[in-house]
Design a protein around this motif. Structure first.
Motif, PDB file in Angstrom:
ATOM      1  N   LEU A 130      -0.739   7.354  -2.124  1.00 17.68           N
ATOM      2  CA  LEU A 130      -2.089   7.389  -2.291  1.00 17.68           C
ATOM      3  C   LEU A 130      -2.448   6.300  -3.632  1.00 17.68           C
ATOM      4  O   LEU A 130      -3.233   5.598  -3.461  1.00 17.68           O
ATOM      5  N   ARG A 131      -1.786   6.446  -4.863  1.00 21.18           N
ATOM      6  CA  ARG A 131      -2.236   5.749  -5.773  1.00 21.18           C
ATOM      7  C   ARG A 131      -1.348   4.241  -5.620  1.00 21.18           C
ATOM      8  O   ARG A 131      -1.872   3.189  -6.165  1.00 21.18           O
ATOM      9  N   MET A 132      -0.500   3.973  -4.599  1.00 20.34           N
ATOM     10  CA  MET A 132       0.058   2.745  -4.473  1.00 20.34           C
ATOM     11  C   MET A 132      -1.037   1.972  -3.564  1.00 20.34           C
ATOM     12  O   MET A 132      -1.457   0.582  -3.885  1.00 20.34           O
ATOM     13  N   LEU A 133      -1.803   2.792  -2.733  1.00 24.24           N
ATOM     14  CA  LEU A 133      -2.818   2.328  -1.858  1.00 24.24           C
ATOM     15  C   LEU A 133      -4.088   1.806  -2.655  1.00 24.24           C
ATOM     16  O   LEU A 133      -4.686   0.929  -2.329  1.00 24.24           O
ATOM     17  N   ALA A 134      -4.388   2.662  -3.587  1.00 20.71           N
ATOM     18  CA  ALA A 134      -5.365   2.366  -4.558  1.00 20.71           C
ATOM     19  C   ALA A 134      -5.200   1.221  -5.638  1.00 20.71           C
ATOM     20  O   ALA A 134      -5.938   0.719  -6.599  1.00 20.71           O
ATOM     21  N   THR A 135      -3.855   0.629  -5.813  1.00 22.28           N
ATOM     22  CA  THR A 135      -3.338  -0.496  -6.605  1.00 22.28           C
ATOM     23  C   THR A 135      -3.137   0.242  -8.100  1.00 22.28           C
ATOM     24  O   THR A 135      -3.223  -0.568  -8.956  1.00 22.28           O
ATOM     25  N   LEU A 136      -3.038   1.461  -8.152  1.00 24.52           N
ATOM     26  CA  LEU A 136      -2.993   2.167  -9.621  1.00 24.52           C
ATOM     27  C   LEU A 136      -1.374   2.254  -9.985  1.00 24.52           C
ATOM     28  O   LEU A 136      -0.837   2.219 -11.000  1.00 24.52           O
ATOM     29  N   THR A 137      -0.626   2.224  -8.810  1.00 25.16           N
ATOM     30  CA  THR A 137       0.897   2.233  -8.932  1.00 25.16           C
ATOM     31  C   THR A 137       1.564   0.880  -8.229  1.00 25.16           C
ATOM     32  O   THR A 137       1.076   0.891  -7.336  1.00 25.16           O
ATOM     33  N   ARG A 138       2.328   0.111  -8.865  1.00 21.69           N
ATOM     34  CA  ARG A 138       2.982  -0.753  -8.208  1.00 21.69           C
ATOM     35  C   ARG A 138       4.228  -0.521  -7.347  1.00 21.69           C
ATOM     36  O   ARG A 138       5.133   0.078  -7.966  1.00 21.69           O
ATOM     37  N   PRO A 139       4.307  -0.930  -6.084  1.00 22.34           N
ATOM     38  CA  PRO A 139       5.450  -0.386  -5.255  1.00 22.34           C
ATOM     39  C   PRO A 139       6.789  -1.275  -5.976  1.00 22.34           C
ATOM     40  O   PRO A 139       6.961  -2.138  -6.538  1.00 22.34           O
ATOM     41  N   GLY A 180       8.288  -3.243  -0.700  1.00 26.52           N
ATOM     42  CA  GLY A 180       7.174  -3.020   0.604  1.00 26.52           C
ATOM     43  C   GLY A 180       5.962  -3.808   0.434  1.00 26.52           C
ATOM     44  O   GLY A 180       5.682  -4.337  -0.669  1.00 26.52           O
ATOM     45  N   ASP A 181       5.145  -3.691   1.372  1.00 30.43           N
ATOM     46  CA  ASP A 181       4.030  -4.313   1.332  1.00 30.43           C
ATOM     47  C   ASP A 181       2.584  -3.424   1.714  1.00 30.43           C
ATOM     48  O   ASP A 181       2.637  -2.687   2.644  1.00 30.43           O
ATOM     49  N   ILE A 182       1.597  -3.741   1.197  1.00 26.14           N
ATOM     50  CA  ILE A 182       0.346  -3.042   1.519  1.00 26.14           C
ATOM     51  C   ILE A 182      -0.567  -4.132   1.719  1.00 26.14           C
ATOM     52  O   ILE A 182      -1.017  -5.065   0.888  1.00 26.14           O
ATOM     53  N   ARG A 183      -1.318  -3.956   2.915  1.00 27.56           N
ATOM     54  CA  ARG A 183      -2.485  -4.817   3.257  1.00 27.56           C
ATOM     55  C   ARG A 183      -3.900  -4.011   3.588  1.00 27.56           C
ATOM     56  O   ARG A 183      -3.822  -3.078   4.350  1.00 27.56           O
ATOM     57  N   ILE A 184      -5.001  -4.240   2.663  1.00 24.29           N
ATOM     58  CA  ILE A 184      -6.082  -3.570   2.804  1.00 24.29           C
ATOM     59  C   ILE A 184      -7.130  -4.313   3.401  1.00 24.29           C
ATOM     60  O   ILE A 184      -7.465  -5.392   2.763  1.00 24.29           O
ATOM     61  N   GLY A 185      -7.844  -4.120   4.567  1.00 21.07           N
ATOM     62  CA  GLY A 185      -8.642  -5.114   5.389  1.00 21.07           C
ATOM     63  C   GLY A 185      -8.150  -6.439   5.479  1.00 21.07           C
ATOM     64  O   GLY A 185      -8.763  -7.532   5.439  1.00 21.07           O
ATOM     65  N   ASP A 222      -3.600  -8.688   0.809  1.00 24.30           N
ATOM     66  CA  ASP A 222      -2.553  -8.397   0.449  1.00 24.30           C
ATOM     67  C   ASP A 222      -2.873  -7.780  -1.079  1.00 24.30           C
ATOM     68  O   ASP A 222      -3.090  -8.555  -1.718  1.00 24.30           O
ATOM     69  N   ALA A 223      -2.287  -6.513  -1.188  1.00 23.79           N
ATOM     70  CA  ALA A 223      -2.517  -5.808  -2.450  1.00 23.79           C
ATOM     71  C   ALA A 223      -1.838  -6.487  -3.616  1.00 23.79           C
ATOM     72  O   ALA A 223      -2.171  -6.392  -4.693  1.00 23.79           O
ATOM     73  N   LYS A 224      -0.590  -7.006  -3.276  1.00 24.81           N
ATOM     74  CA  LYS A 224       0.328  -7.541  -4.384  1.00 24.81           C
ATOM     75  C   LYS A 224      -0.285  -9.002  -5.039  1.00 24.81           C
ATOM     76  O   LYS A 224      -0.339  -9.170  -5.770  1.00 24.81           O
ATOM     77  N   GLU A 225      -0.797  -9.812  -3.839  1.00 22.32           N
ATOM     78  CA  GLU A 225      -1.516 -11.064  -4.058  1.00 22.32           C
ATOM     79  C   GLU A 225      -2.829 -11.033  -4.699  1.00 22.32           C
ATOM     80  O   GLU A 225      -3.297 -11.756  -5.656  1.00 22.32           O
ATOM     81  N   GLU A 226      -3.705 -10.130  -4.244  1.00 21.58           N
ATOM     82  CA  GLU A 226      -5.305  -9.964  -4.689  1.00 21.58           C
ATOM     83  C   GLU A 226      -5.510  -8.527  -5.003  1.00 21.58           C
ATOM     84  O   GLU A 226      -6.226  -7.993  -4.204  1.00 21.58           O
ATOM     85  N   PRO A 227      -4.831  -8.159  -6.065  1.00 21.73           N
ATOM     86  CA  PRO A 227      -5.187  -6.488  -6.172  1.00 21.73           C
ATOM     87  C   PRO A 227      -6.769  -6.412  -6.494  1.00 21.73           C
ATOM     88  O   PRO A 227      -7.359  -5.333  -6.426  1.00 21.73           O
ATOM     89  N   ASP A 228      -7.171  -7.337  -7.357  1.00 20.44           N
ATOM     90  CA  ASP A 228      -8.731  -7.166  -7.680  1.00 20.44           C
ATOM     91  C   ASP A 228      -9.537  -6.994  -6.435  1.00 20.44           C
ATOM     92  O   ASP A 228     -10.582  -6.265  -6.243  1.00 20.44           O
ATOM     93  N   ALA A 229      -9.444  -7.776  -5.226  1.00 29.08           N
ATOM     94  CA  ALA A 229     -10.098  -7.825  -4.121  1.00 29.08           C
ATOM     95  C   ALA A 229      -9.908  -6.616  -3.280  1.00 29.08           C
ATOM     96  O   ALA A 229     -10.855  -5.833  -2.786  1.00 29.08           O
ATOM     97  N   VAL A 230      -8.587  -5.854  -3.396  1.00 32.03           N
ATOM     98  CA  VAL A 230      -8.328  -4.661  -2.980  1.00 32.03           C
ATOM     99  C   VAL A 230      -9.126  -3.533  -3.528  1.00 32.03           C
ATOM    100  O   VAL A 230      -9.756  -2.890  -2.893  1.00 32.03           O
ATOM    101  N   SER A 289     -12.703  -2.918  -2.599  1.00 31.37           N
ATOM    102  CA  SER A 289     -13.106  -2.142  -1.265  1.00 31.37           C
ATOM    103  C   SER A 289     -12.533  -1.025  -1.184  1.00 31.37           C
ATOM    104  O   SER A 289     -12.658  -0.519  -0.156  1.00 31.37           O
ATOM    105  N   VAL A 290     -12.022  -0.463  -2.229  1.00 30.39           N
ATOM    106  CA  VAL A 290     -11.717   0.974  -2.203  1.00 30.39           C
ATOM    107  C   VAL A 290     -12.110   1.817  -3.059  1.00 30.39           C
ATOM    108  O   VAL A 290     -12.611   1.638  -4.162  1.00 30.39           O
ATOM    109  N   GLY A 291     -12.474   3.047  -2.749  1.00 31.75           N
ATOM    110  CA  GLY A 291     -12.892   4.144  -3.653  1.00 31.75           C
ATOM    111  C   GLY A 291     -11.991   5.251  -3.698  1.00 31.75           C
ATOM    112  O   GLY A 291     -11.233   5.669  -2.605  1.00 31.75           O
ATOM    113  N   LEU A 292     -11.610   5.868  -4.856  1.00 32.85           N
ATOM    114  CA  LEU A 292     -10.699   6.771  -5.114  1.00 32.85           C
ATOM    115  C   LEU A 292     -11.197   8.083  -5.868  1.00 32.85           C
ATOM    116  O   LEU A 292     -11.825   8.075  -6.788  1.00 32.85           O
TER     117      LEU A 292
END
Length: 237
Positions: free
Chosen positions: A47-56, A59-64, A67-75, A78-81
């Protein structure tokens, strides 16, 4: 499938231990995923990786589609935790806390949005009270409002019912019901009945790996309980 969340080969290593080990799944927009597993299975780390609070570690995460790695601020936008930590400032009032986050996210007309959310969680009458004077249940209700202040497309929930009194549980259920059609949810839970009742997708994890990911209607209650019992029996990751 129009995916809200896409995860490929996601791994998180702490020293010699893999807390999350090569996890992959895709979740469609508007879905509700409940994640189950024993303590130490890697649920909260995921969950913390999906929220960009912890770096993997890999692997890769895309939200909407982002890319969470390339654009963490944009992710993050769009996310509430909602997590075990309320992420609130105890010496600020409920209203001040929510206004801080609303302005941080650039929410239009933040004052109106904050009052709407305080109404929704039943705390408008306590809006000028400092959070440190609140009970655990009331603090969690403010935390729920904080997680929704930016109108997120994806809501991540880490044991959200923990510490809630029955009235707060009812409010929370109503909130989920009122916004569910517009958002995608991922909830970590030890409450099998509640988690299954809310979910249209389920995931069972053990030792950092996915044991089963399926639509909820693909697993009947008896099969799910048997799977969960055998998973818990594998012990802590």
């Amino acid at each position: 499938m129009d995916a809200a969340i896409e995860v490929r080969g996601l791994t998180k290593q702490f020293g010699g231990r893999r807390a999350v080990d090569d996890v992959s799944f895709a979740l469609p927009r508007g879905a509700f995923l409940s994640v189950f597993g024993p303590n130490g299975a890697g649920k909260t780390t995921l969950l913390r990786m999906l929220a960009t609070l912890t770096r993997p570690s890999a692997g890769d995460i895309r939200i909407g589609g982002v890319d969470a790695k390339e654009e963490p601020d944009a992710v993050r936008a769009s996310v509430g935790l909602i997590s075990h930590s309320a992420m609130l400032y105890p010496d600020l009032t409920a209203e001040e806390n929510l206004l801080f986050y609303a302005r941080l996210y650039g929410v239009p007309d933040p004052e109106r949005r904050v009052l709407e959310l305080l109404d929704a969680v039943g705390l408008r009458h306590r809006r000028l009270d400092r959070v440190r004077t609140f009970s655990r249940g009331m603090t969690q209700r403010v935390s729920i409002a904080r997680a929704l202040v930016n109108d997120p497309a994806v809501v991540l929930l880490d044991e959200p019912y923990s510490g809630l009194d029955p009235h707060a549980v009812e409010i929370f259920d109503e909130l989920i019901g009122s916004v569910r059609a517009e958002r995608t949810f991922v909830m970590v839970s030890h409450d099998l009945e509640k988690g299954r009742a809310l979910a249209d997708h389920v995931m069972v994890m053990a030792r950092g790996r996915v044991v089963r990911f399926a639509r909820a209607d693909e697993l009947d209650a008896e099969e799910f309980r048997a799977l969960y019992r055998s998973t818990v029996g594998t012990g802590v990751a």
